[in-house]
Write an enzyme that holds these catalytic residues in place. Structure first.
Site, PDB file in Angstrom:
ATOM      1  N   ARG A  49       0.807  -1.226   0.000  1.00  0.00           N
ATOM      2  CA  ARG A  49       0.000   0.000   0.000  1.00  0.00           C
ATOM      3  C   ARG A  49       0.835   1.268   0.000  1.00  0.00           C
ATOM      4  O   ARG A  49       0.439   2.286  -0.529  1.00  0.00           O
ATOM      5  CB  ARG A  49      -0.861   0.045   1.272  1.00  0.00           C
ATOM      6  CG  ARG A  49      -2.040  -0.870   1.210  1.00  0.00           C
ATOM      7  CD  ARG A  49      -2.775  -0.855   2.548  1.00  0.00           C
ATOM      8  NE  ARG A  49      -3.597  -2.043   2.660  1.00  0.00           N
ATOM      9  CZ  ARG A  49      -4.825  -2.135   2.151  1.00  0.00           C
ATOM     10  NH1 ARG A  49      -5.376  -1.123   1.545  1.00  0.00           N
ATOM     11  NH2 ARG A  49      -5.506  -3.249   2.270  1.00  0.00           N
ATOM     12  N   HIS A 178       3.814 -24.128   4.749  1.00  0.00           N
ATOM     13  CA  HIS A 178       5.273 -24.138   4.581  1.00  0.00           C
ATOM     14  C   HIS A 178       5.923 -25.389   5.175  1.00  0.00           C
ATOM     15  O   HIS A 178       7.039 -25.730   4.821  1.00  0.00           O
ATOM     16  CB  HIS A 178       5.911 -22.847   5.112  1.00  0.00           C
ATOM     17  CG  HIS A 178       6.044 -22.769   6.594  1.00  0.00           C
ATOM     18  ND1 HIS A 178       5.029 -22.353   7.414  1.00  0.00           N
ATOM     19  CD2 HIS A 178       7.073 -23.068   7.415  1.00  0.00           C
ATOM     20  CE1 HIS A 178       5.448 -22.398   8.670  1.00  0.00           C
ATOM     21  NE2 HIS A 178       6.679 -22.826   8.706  1.00  0.00           N
ATOM     22  N   HIS A 240      -0.444 -27.349   9.750  1.00  0.00           N
ATOM     23  CA  HIS A 240       0.809 -28.104   9.847  1.00  0.00           C
ATOM     24  C   HIS A 240       0.635 -29.488  10.483  1.00  0.00           C
ATOM     25  O   HIS A 240       1.157 -30.477   9.982  1.00  0.00           O
ATOM     26  CB  HIS A 240       1.845 -27.319  10.656  1.00  0.00           C
ATOM     27  CG  HIS A 240       2.045 -25.905  10.182  1.00  0.00           C
ATOM     28  ND1 HIS A 240       2.029 -25.559   8.855  1.00  0.00           N
ATOM     29  CD2 HIS A 240       2.269 -24.743  10.855  1.00  0.00           C
ATOM     30  CE1 HIS A 240       2.241 -24.256   8.728  1.00  0.00           C
ATOM     31  NE2 HIS A 240       2.381 -23.737   9.932  1.00  0.00           N
ATOM     32  N   LYS A 345      12.234 -25.298  20.895  1.00  0.00           N
ATOM     33  CA  LYS A 345      11.614 -25.443  19.576  1.00  0.00           C
ATOM     34  C   LYS A 345      11.982 -26.820  19.056  1.00  0.00           C
ATOM     35  O   LYS A 345      13.165 -27.118  18.834  1.00  0.00           O
ATOM     36  CB  LYS A 345      12.149 -24.371  18.627  1.00  0.00           C
ATOM     37  CG  LYS A 345      11.565 -24.463  17.224  1.00  0.00           C
ATOM     38  CD  LYS A 345      12.010 -23.284  16.370  1.00  0.00           C
ATOM     39  CE  LYS A 345      11.492 -23.384  14.941  1.00  0.00           C
ATOM     40  NZ  LYS A 345      10.074 -23.127  14.813  1.00  0.00           N
TER      41      LYS A 345
END
Ligand code: BG6
Length: 492
Positions: A49, A178, A240, A345
């Site tokens: 934008r 992804h 996922h 993680k």
């Protein structure tokens, strides 16, 4: 991906200043350039934008890209080459005028594929598709890429998909998840269908249960507004985790074509047992993190994050006992678990094989019986097969020892850099390969399953269970598997 020559195409990136574009897509273009995987004549038009003239825009994007590339990978000549193909144009996604400029940029080159990447919130997919439809640039060579989540539920995903379908055929729609671009996730297909050793064991005769964990140590990372509307179920499970479940549970496809693979995944989604009704805690646990510490650092609770609504009941953790009602998987629970602000993680899948039918070793070692295949998707990508051997030594009798047959990809393959999922997926879009993208019916069956769970949760009207940041989720999640006489992998 390096053995094929790259297709020459035009790429338009909508939302070029957004989080996804700046964090993932622009660096992915850089790495494709660096690997020589962008055709010399490929052009990229960045759209957002913000009004900006050509030169300041070029400068800004060059800096953005550089800031996202590791110092060791920075290469001025490569960046200059990439910037030479890039142009910027301000665009109000809802206003028709701006789209005429797109047709002008595209010019007469309608033979070459046109990639339209919508890195925008899903709420504007429909309006962009409508406007694009009017420009006349979406011929048979056009491909549109949309990110997950496609919609907020089944009904809204149908609406978006209908609006896309009014302009594009299904073969032109590339729905991103992804996780499907991660090397280790693609490896699940090789593991399962290239190794007959596993193929013959992959069913309820031999497997007792499966764990799929996608844990994150990060919190909301400044995305409270988006995340609070979605929650972990829509943000992670619907996409996922269900994709991972499908790759683990699907039947062998006849070949590697996009539709053969996706047909098999859809069969799994259709066979998922509904989790509706009163949803007892032994099937579903939802949690929300409170203040705690991750990697030794104090972190705030979800309700104390910047911009938070302190009354929010949105879940940041989910664990589910899923079942697949078919011949292959009857009676085999799939324990799914995902959460924010967990201790580390880690994404991993653990296949627990049933013990041998007759046990002849020390009774006090009976708990060791049963092999496990641990598939580490990230980090430390690789796999380990836990097998039982005999302890060495004259005095050990027939004591058993559990140890891994280990394959760590970084050691096994002479590869210095694992490509990011977005590099792989952008490359596949450019080449026109749909096998790593999600078909409309997959998205819709996934939403149906998730919708009925969320509806049941809403009826249950219980707040999510609290867990301290830096722990593995609510105690109820441990109890959920303990009720079946099992424990999560890290508790072993
Ligand atoms: C995204 C989710 O799809 O995946 C994020 O929207 C999440 O909330 C991210 O953090 C996790 O991806 P990865 O590749 O870091 O495991």
């Amino acid at each position: 991906m390096g053995n094929q020559s790259s297709t020459c195409c035009d790429i338009m990136l909508f939302g070029a200043l957004g989080n996804l574009a700046t964090r993932k897509l622009l660096p992915a273009f850089y790495h494709l350039e660096r690997a020589g995987l962008l055709h010399p004549q490929t052009r990229i038009l960045l759209l957002a934008r913000e009004p900006m003239a050509a030169e300041p825009a070029r400068q800004r994007f060059a800096e953005l890209i550089n800031s996202r590339v590791m110092p060791a990978e920075q290469d001025e000549a490569c960046l200059a080459k990439l910037m030479a193909r890039i142009a910027y144009s301000p665009l109000d996604f809802a206003a028709a005028e701006g789209y005429r400029a797109l047709a002008g940029w595209r010019g007469e080159s309608t033979e070459r594929p046109l990639v339209l990447y919508l890195a925008t919130p899903p709420s504007v997919y429909g309006v962009i598709a409508d406007q694009l439809g009017r420009t006349g640039i979406c011929g048979p060579s056009a491909r549109v890429v949309v990110e997950k989540p496609v919609g907020h539920d089944f009904a809204s995903s149908c609406e978006i998909n209908d609006r896309l379908a009014a302009v594009f055929e299904e073969r032109q729609v590339f729905r991103m998840d992804h996780y499907l671009g991660k090397e280790t996730v693609q490896n699940l297909i090789a593991l399962r269908f290239a190794n007959n050793l596993f193929a013959s064991q992959w069913n309820q005769d031999h497997i007792s249960h499966v764990e799929i964990t996608v844990a994150e140590s990060v919190g909301i990372e400044g995305r409270w507004g988006y995340f609070d509307q979605a929650g972990q179920m829509r943000d992670m499970v619907q996409s996922h985790l269900l994709q991972l479940l499908c790759l683990i549970a699907m039947d062998p496809p006849a070949d590697l074509s996009a539709d053969s693979i996706r047909d098999e995944k859809v069969k799994v989604l259709r066979a998922l047992k509904p989790i509706a009704g009163d949803v007892p805690n032994d099937q579903l646990v939802m949690g929300q993190y409170t203040a705690g510490s991750v990697a030794g650092q104090p972190v705030p609770g979800y309700l104390e994050e910047a911009g938070a609504n302190p009354q929010s009941l949105t879940e940041t953790f989910v664990s589910i006992k899923a079942e697949i009602l078919n011949w292959r998987w009857a009676g085999v629970p799939f324990y799914l678990r995902t959460g924010k602000r967990l201790p580390e993680k880690v994404s991993q899948i653990i296949i627990h094989f049933k013990p041998a039918p007759h046990y002849i070793f020390d009774p006090d070692q009976r708990h060791l019986a049963g092999n496990r295949l641990i598939i580490r998707l990230q980090p430390d990508e690789g796999m380990a097969l836990q097998i039982l051997t005999k302890e060495q030594g004259l005095d050990q009798g027939f004591r058993l020892r559990q140890g891994p047959l280990e394959l760590t990809f970084a050691e096994a393959f002479d590869q210095t850099r694992v490509p990011d999922a977005y590099e792989r997926l952008l490359w596949e879009v450019i080449q026109g390969n749909q096998y790593l993208f999600v078909r409309r019916d997959e998205v819709e069956y996934a939403w149906r399953w998730v919708d009925q769970i969320l509806a049941a949760v809403a009826r249950r009207a219980e707040p999510p269970k609290r867990y301290a940041a830096g722990t593995w989720g609510p105690v109820a999640s441990v109890a959920m598997v303990a009720r079946d006489g099992r424990s999560w992998h890290e508790d072993n």
